[in-house]
Design an enzyme around this catalytic site. Structure first.
Site, mmCIF file in Angstrom:
data_model
loop_
_atom_site.group_PDB
_atom_site.id
_atom_site.type_symbol
_atom_site.label_atom_id
_atom_site.label_comp_id
_atom_site.label_asym_id
_atom_site.label_seq_id
_atom_site.Cartn_x
_atom_site.Cartn_y
_atom_site.Cartn_z
ATOM 1 N N ASN A 127 0.827 -1.210 0.000
ATOM 2 C CA ASN A 127 0.000 0.000 0.000
ATOM 3 C C ASN A 127 0.859 1.257 0.000
ATOM 4 O OD1 ASN A 127 0.565 -0.951 2.670
ATOM 5 N ND2 ASN A 127 -0.996 0.390 3.531
ATOM 6 N N GLU A 134 0.429 5.448 0.577
ATOM 7 C CA GLU A 134 -0.440 6.532 1.050
ATOM 8 C C GLU A 134 0.209 7.875 0.726
ATOM 9 O OE1 GLU A 134 -0.831 5.692 5.214
ATOM 10 O OE2 GLU A 134 -2.048 3.895 4.841
ATOM 11 N N GLU A 141 -3.318 -4.514 -2.795
ATOM 12 C CA GLU A 141 -3.911 -5.386 -3.815
ATOM 13 C C GLU A 141 -3.964 -4.694 -5.175
ATOM 14 O OE1 GLU A 141 -5.012 -4.758 -0.760
ATOM 15 O OE2 GLU A 141 -6.332 -6.338 -0.011
ATOM 16 N N CYS A 161 -10.728 -4.392 0.631
ATOM 17 C CA CYS A 161 -11.757 -3.357 0.741
ATOM 18 C C CYS A 161 -12.685 -3.412 -0.474
ATOM 19 C CB CYS A 161 -11.103 -1.988 0.866
ATOM 20 S SG CYS A 161 -10.484 -1.335 -0.701
ATOM 21 N N CYS A 206 -11.090 -2.520 -3.880
ATOM 22 C CA CYS A 206 -10.247 -3.600 -4.417
ATOM 23 C C CYS A 206 -11.102 -4.766 -4.907
ATOM 24 C CB CYS A 206 -9.261 -4.073 -3.352
ATOM 25 S SG CYS A 206 -7.924 -2.897 -3.065
#
Ligand code: THU
Length: 137
Positions: free
Chosen positions: A49, A51, A62, A93, A96
């Site tokens: 991930n 950010e 993902e 989530c 995804c």
């Protein structure tokens, strides 16, 4: 292969996801996630991930892994492995799930945490009755 059956390369994929997790850029959530994707040619693609200060624009592990794979020609995605540091395995989530449904509809999903707990499911189970290009006709 059914989602409930372990993929023969599941352990390798989870190890790759755990390694990829070290590359997460998550200064805001401090919740690193790693993902590894197995394509139809047997190749493994990883991501973590990322950010940014405008929080909503970051990407989950993902999608980083899947877009990376697709952009390099990967197709026929077989398996998605996810590793977090949470107390229990988490599942992708909603955003995804949509992307996985469109580009990895047949994939098994294995989500693990460092103590060995594992959640094994599938994209179809995660997003039943999903919307994809065929819905546009
Ligand atoms: N995150 C993922 O990368 N994958 C998931 O399956 C759940 C959440 C990321 C998004 C964000 O950077 C951080 O974890 C906290 O939500």
């Amino acid at each position: 292969m059914k989602a409930a059956e372990p993929h023969p390369r599941e352990a390798e994929l989870l190890a790759a996801a755990a390694e990829a997790r070290a590359g997460a850029l998550c200064p805001f959530s401090k919740f690193p996630v790693g993902a590894a994707i197995l394509d139809g040619a047997g190749r493994v693609w990883t991501g973590a991930n990322v950010e940014n200060a405008s929080y909503t624009l970051g990407l989950c592990a993902e999608r980083v892994a899947l877009f990376y794979a697709l952009a390099h020609g990967a197709r026929d995605i077989q398996h998605v492995a996810i590793v977090t540091g949470a107390a229990a395995p988490s599942s992708p989530c909603g955003a995804c799930r949509q992307i996985l449904f469109e580009f990895a509809a047949a994939a098994t999903v294995s989500s693990a945490v460092p103590d060995g707990q594992l959640l094994r499911t599938s994209v179809r189970e995660l997003l039943p009755h999903g919307f994809d290009a065929s819905s546009l006709t």
